[in-house]
Write an enzyme that holds these catalytic residues in place. Sequence first.
Site, PDB file in Angstrom:
ATOM      1  N   SER A 194       0.845  -1.190   0.000  1.00 23.10           N
ATOM      2  CA  SER A 194       0.000   0.000   0.000  1.00 23.10           C
ATOM      3  C   SER A 194       0.878   1.236   0.000  1.00 23.10           C
ATOM      4  O   SER A 194       2.083   1.161   0.316  1.00 23.10           O
ATOM      5  CB  SER A 194      -0.881   0.000   1.260  1.00 23.10           C
ATOM      6  OG  SER A 194      -1.504   1.253   1.480  1.00 23.10           O
ATOM      7  N   TYR A 235      -2.786  -0.438  10.260  1.00 27.01           N
ATOM      8  CA  TYR A 235      -2.647  -0.757   8.838  1.00 27.01           C
ATOM      9  C   TYR A 235      -1.270  -0.368   8.319  1.00 27.01           C
ATOM     10  O   TYR A 235      -0.604  -1.145   7.619  1.00 27.01           O
ATOM     11  CB  TYR A 235      -3.743  -0.030   8.057  1.00 27.01           C
ATOM     12  CG  TYR A 235      -3.784  -0.337   6.586  1.00 27.01           C
ATOM     13  CD1 TYR A 235      -4.329  -1.539   6.118  1.00 27.01           C
ATOM     14  CD2 TYR A 235      -3.293   0.572   5.649  1.00 27.01           C
ATOM     15  CE1 TYR A 235      -4.382  -1.823   4.764  1.00 27.01           C
ATOM     16  CE2 TYR A 235      -3.344   0.297   4.290  1.00 27.01           C
ATOM     17  CZ  TYR A 235      -3.889  -0.903   3.851  1.00 27.01           C
ATOM     18  OH  TYR A 235      -3.933  -1.173   2.506  1.00 27.01           O
TER      19      TYR A 235
END
Length: 294
Positions: free
Chosen positions: A173, A186
Amino acid sequence: MSDTTTTSTPQAARAGQPLAGKVALITGAARGQGRSHALRLARDGAAIVAVDLCEHISSLDGFYDLATPEDLAETVRQVEALGGRIHAAQVDVRDIDALTAAVDAGVSQLGSLDIVVANAGIFTFGEATHEVAEDSWHQLMDVNVTGVWHTYKAAAPHLIAAGAGGSVIIIASLAGFKGLANVAAYTTTKHAIVGLMKVLANELGPHGIRVNTIHPNSIDTEMVKNSRTYRLFRPDLDEPRAEDAEAAFAGLNPMGKAWIEPEHVSNAVAWLAGPESYYVSGGQIPVDGGASIQ
């Protein structure tokens, strides 16, 4: 673990199918990026081992819903419509025994394992780091980090046996590049799997197997396009819609693209899976419209 296993007779390799004869394992394959990756690799000639949890995870309450068994069946249908072969299983990447059994069954059915796409992951945000709930923290670590490790662990014997030319592709990501405020769990997971990628690139290099991460940003999937995410950018609205948040999302990258279509990530997956990227290993490939350098 429940299996949804279907196969069709392999077609002869056609021109433009650089992955003909290859088999790819894809986690989180029921919808979104995972389905997109499955369809792209199938079009390139690969047979697919598709796995997905297809159940709810409590830390996502109030964020978004995960895929369903019907979504996984639709991935199977679409791959088969392309003339592809697929073995699909509803399985949790946190469960190493179930995952290993699913991978072994897929390899037994399809013949080998050459490509691994560790795509499964979950996303939460919006809390200061010291306010993140214990359960939420541990569930993200279990799915996004341990799940990637388990995916590789289940695949490794088959991947190494297949020999040179293999490719492990880990979907990271933008959060694997940046320290995103109020996205602690995250962001930590995505940095962690970059470290795992670097270790695996060193371990698998002598086998002629490459390992890389891909770093998308704001992809057009349910994980990003939901009311909770829109409200993060438009707190002034009680029920913001996509069009209300679009300008804010577009400002996150210099190309001004609010949501990147999953197929653009799949293009990078296909390149890393194929022979034209043979010496690309240990890399962090952004598919983010330049967000990582903004």
